[in-house]
Design a protein around this motif. Structure first.
Motif, mmCIF file in Angstrom:
data_model
loop_
_atom_site.group_PDB
_atom_site.id
_atom_site.type_symbol
_atom_site.label_atom_id
_atom_site.label_comp_id
_atom_site.label_asym_id
_atom_site.label_seq_id
_atom_site.Cartn_x
_atom_site.Cartn_y
_atom_site.Cartn_z
ATOM 1 N N GLN A 117 1.019 -1.365 -0.490
ATOM 2 C CA GLN A 117 -0.152 0.586 -0.502
ATOM 3 C C GLN A 117 1.144 0.849 0.323
ATOM 4 O OE1 GLN A 117 -2.522 0.741 3.952
ATOM 5 N NE2 GLN A 117 -1.374 -1.403 4.787
ATOM 6 N N VAL A 118 0.256 2.432 -0.658
ATOM 7 C CA VAL A 118 1.158 3.397 -0.443
ATOM 8 C C VAL A 118 0.852 4.259 1.423
ATOM 9 C CG1 VAL A 118 0.766 6.183 -1.034
ATOM 10 C CG2 VAL A 118 1.290 4.151 -2.949
ATOM 11 N N GLN A 119 1.803 4.626 1.784
ATOM 12 C CA GLN A 119 1.636 5.347 3.422
ATOM 13 C C GLN A 119 2.007 6.405 3.320
ATOM 14 O OE1 GLN A 119 0.391 3.099 6.902
ATOM 15 N NE2 GLN A 119 1.664 1.449 6.330
ATOM 16 N N GLU A 120 2.222 7.641 4.282
ATOM 17 C CA GLU A 120 2.839 8.334 4.668
ATOM 18 C C GLU A 120 3.877 7.968 5.367
ATOM 19 O OE1 GLU A 120 2.357 13.002 5.553
ATOM 20 O OE2 GLU A 120 1.135 12.511 4.048
ATOM 21 N N TYR A 121 5.201 8.797 5.395
ATOM 22 C CA TYR A 121 6.609 8.142 6.464
ATOM 23 C C TYR A 121 7.475 9.778 6.528
ATOM 24 C CZ TYR A 121 9.906 5.790 8.478
ATOM 25 O OH TYR A 121 11.075 5.428 9.828
ATOM 26 N N GLU A 122 7.553 9.842 7.632
ATOM 27 C CA GLU A 122 8.411 10.948 7.654
ATOM 28 C C GLU A 122 8.263 12.295 6.263
ATOM 29 O OE1 GLU A 122 12.391 9.933 8.143
ATOM 30 O OE2 GLU A 122 12.224 9.040 9.952
ATOM 31 N N GLY A 123 6.630 12.733 6.075
ATOM 32 C CA GLY A 123 6.226 13.504 5.876
ATOM 33 C C GLY A 123 5.881 12.982 4.138
ATOM 34 N N GLU A 124 6.893 11.846 3.805
ATOM 35 C CA GLU A 124 6.666 11.696 2.689
ATOM 36 C C GLU A 124 6.148 10.773 2.552
ATOM 37 O OE1 GLU A 124 8.310 13.008 -0.211
ATOM 38 O OE2 GLU A 124 9.409 15.271 1.411
ATOM 39 N N PRO A 125 5.791 10.220 0.662
ATOM 40 C CA PRO A 125 5.132 9.283 0.094
ATOM 41 C C PRO A 125 5.497 8.284 0.078
ATOM 42 C CG PRO A 125 4.557 11.157 -1.561
ATOM 43 C CD PRO A 125 5.164 11.423 -0.276
ATOM 44 N N VAL A 126 5.459 6.892 0.689
ATOM 45 C CA VAL A 126 6.203 5.392 0.431
ATOM 46 C C VAL A 126 5.311 4.254 0.249
ATOM 47 C CG1 VAL A 126 8.112 6.672 1.753
ATOM 48 C CG2 VAL A 126 6.095 5.659 3.472
ATOM 49 N N LEU A 127 6.211 3.102 -0.634
ATOM 50 C CA LEU A 127 5.192 1.844 -1.237
ATOM 51 C C LEU A 127 5.447 1.140 0.316
ATOM 52 C CD1 LEU A 127 5.952 1.331 -4.746
ATOM 53 C CD2 LEU A 127 4.061 1.617 -3.205
ATOM 54 N N THR A 128 4.713 0.767 1.440
ATOM 55 C CA THR A 128 5.488 -0.507 1.871
ATOM 56 C C THR A 128 4.502 -1.899 1.922
ATOM 57 O OG1 THR A 128 3.405 -0.042 3.568
ATOM 58 C CG2 THR A 128 4.731 1.532 4.333
ATOM 59 N N TYR A 129 5.260 -2.172 2.386
ATOM 60 C CA TYR A 129 4.679 -3.894 2.330
ATOM 61 C C TYR A 129 4.931 -5.244 3.767
ATOM 62 C CZ TYR A 129 9.392 -4.982 -0.080
ATOM 63 O OH TYR A 129 10.519 -5.345 -0.375
ATOM 64 N N TRP A 130 4.685 -5.857 3.999
ATOM 65 C CA TRP A 130 5.183 -7.278 4.914
ATOM 66 C C TRP A 130 6.262 -8.025 4.488
ATOM 67 C CZ3 TRP A 130 4.694 -12.071 5.277
ATOM 68 C CH2 TRP A 130 4.938 -12.755 6.564
ATOM 69 N N GLU A 131 6.709 -8.055 4.864
ATOM 70 C CA GLU A 131 7.946 -9.576 3.864
ATOM 71 C C GLU A 131 8.539 -10.268 5.582
ATOM 72 O OE1 GLU A 131 11.337 -9.334 0.506
ATOM 73 O OE2 GLU A 131 12.089 -8.149 2.419
ATOM 74 N N GLY A 132 8.521 -11.571 5.479
ATOM 75 C CA GLY A 132 8.745 -12.843 6.155
ATOM 76 C C GLY A 132 8.703 -14.610 5.768
#
Length: 497
Positions: A117-132
């Motif tokens: 998904q796309v989220q905001e991290y430290e004021g910037e748009p980022v892609l995040t996903y779970w890996e494991g």
């Protein structure tokens, strides 16, 4: 490049989509994304000259009506194809455009991935996903964060008494307050004699944390065994279950979100219940659904083995109703919940014409315009509806599963340059993850300085083929990626195929 015929893709999508759902045990499906005893042949996938190691599934867009956000040029679907035993052609993460063409494809190097998904991290748009690693729907891994160039900038997860790599796949949510909501499945001892298990048994206890991203301080922590007894579980004790080697997954946390009053809303699949948690007292305020419901729930509003509860803008609760062991099929569901009268009414439902049954996984995302996106979880498809339930967009990726699906806005320009290969009288060009490429140019000459354009064409999906005569090619040939204004974004030398 081998482009599969669309007619064959549609047939494969229908056949394999039905196969993926057929034969699933209702409440007996152990957990999200678990393996089945049978293996489904892989769905049809793309083959690329420039990226031969990638095999994203062919996505068949069956419905694309006016008003669909997923049908807009600047919106992408974020999905995570997985479960090769159920027919997935890959395990990893994808951004897909409105036509169903891959824009960015990431293969999982080890284990699996989920919840792109796309989220905001430290004021910037980022892609995040779970890996494991995930076994029978229980994950141990980390949340991965990528910037707009697809460079990894952080890995986050559980903290305090738990290790980061104990973070489960089901929720990795960054909040507006700069905190992280995550969960873990922690083995714990419990008396299971009342649920056909051993008296000195073991369960997976759900542990939820809210973590301050700046200080890594745990602001909130809640454990399911403190308040939810094992007798509330609707998940049948598996053979040999309830031991230290095979803990009983009695709760199965699968979503955590803030309510609009600052409290927390969570969903537990295996109790078929939603819970509201007091953020300050770190205890249950109410339970909706399941064996210990505080609400009167009419039949049409009943849900089971659900996922992804959230508070909508209009005050209703939304969720994905997997509907195991019910008289209806899986659906998106909107509930009008009166927390004073303790009553529930169905406000809307989002169903499919082909009566999709997804025993595991799934989500419902409310968009800014009020439309909703449904990720069908175990059924390899995603859809968009108006708020009142009219289908606007529907796409199938044929086989496998995707834990969730989202409509996202994203601008990406990779650090890695484009790839180009000369083969059989053509130059094939791609740039994995580049969202601003509108067209390509092939330039050739004796060297880079003397190179002149010998072929050009509009971007045509993930990989574009440009026909080039051998007589037009010199000792040096390069590919140029251009934006909509004709400005060169990046160049790369063409390699021989």
């Amino acid at each position: 490049m081998s482009r599969p015929p669309k007619a064959l893709a549609a047939a494969a999508a229908l056949t394999l989509g039905l196969t993926a759902c057929a034969g699933s045990d209702s409440g007996g499906e152990p957990a999200d994304g678990s393996s089945s005893s049978s293996t489904t042949p892989p769905t049809e996938s793309w083959e690329y000259v420039t990226e031969p190691e990638l095999s994203p599934p062919v996505i068949d867009v069956r419905t694309d009506e006016e008003g669909a956000v997923l049908g807009e040029e600047d919106t992408y679907a974020a999905i995570g194809p997985k479960d090769e035993d159920k027919g997935s052609s890959m395990v990893g993460s994808m951004l897909v455009d409105s036509a169903g063409e891959p824009v960015w494809v990431l293969d999982a190097t080890e284990g699996t991935q989920a919840d792109l998904q796309v989220q905001e991290y430290e004021g910037e748009p980022v892609l995040t996903y779970w890996e494991g690693q995930a076994v029978v729907g229980v994950g141990e891994g980390e949340m991965v964060i990528l910037d707009e160039s697809y460079e990894e900038i952080a890995r986050l997860g559980m903290t305090g008494d738990l290790d980061t790599n104990q973070t489960d796949m089901h929720e990795t949510r960054i909040t507006e307050d700069g905190t992280l909501l995550v969960a873990a499945y922690v083995p714990a001892e419990a008396d299971l004699s009342e649920v056909d298990g051993p008296e000195q048994g073991w369960v997976y206890e759900a542990v939820i944390q809210e973590i301050d991203l700046e200080t890594e301080e745990v602001l909130f922590e809640w454990s399911s065994l403190d308040e939810v007894p094992v007798t509330d579980s609707q998940y049948e004790m598996p053979d040999g279950g309830g031991t230290e080697e095979k803990p009983y997954d009695y709760f199965h946390i699968n979503s955590i979100n803030f309510d609009d009053d600052g409290e927390l809303l969570i969903s537990a699949r295996n109790t078929s219940a939603l819970y509201k948690l007091d953020h300050e007292k770190q205890e249950i305020i109410w339970t909706l659904g399941g064996e210990s419901s505080d609400f009167e729930v009419p039949e049409e509003a009943t849900f089971a083995f659900q996922h992804d509860v959230q508070r909508a803008e209009d005050g209703t609760l939304t969720l994905f109703d997997n509907a195991n062991e019910t008289d209806h099929t899986s659906r998106g569901l909107r509930l009008d919940v009166d927390e004073e009268a303790m009553t529930v009414e169905m406000a809307a439902e989002y169903t499919s014409d082909d009566e999709r049954q997804a025993d595991t996984q799934g989500n419902l995302q409310e968009l800014e315009n009020g439309n909703v996106v449904i990720g069908w979880g175990q059924h390899p498809a995603y859809s968009e509806y108006t708020a009142d339930g009219e289908l606007l967009y529907d796409a199938s990726f044929g086989g496998g599963t995707s834990y969730r699906a989202y409509a996202v806005e994203w601008t990406g320009q990779p650090t890695q340059p484009p790839k180009a290969v000369r083969q059989d009288g053509s130059v094939f060009a791609s740039w994995n993850g580049a969202t601003e490429v509108a067209s390509w140019e092939v330039a050739s000459g004796s060297d880079a300085e003397s190179a002149e354009v010998v072929a050009e064409g509009e971007r045509d999906g993930f990989e574009t083929e440009l026909e080039v005569s051998d007589s037009d090619l010199g000792e040096y040939t390069e590919i140029r990626a251009l934006d909509a204004d004709g400005e060169v974004l990046e160049t790369a030398e063409v390699s021989a195929g």
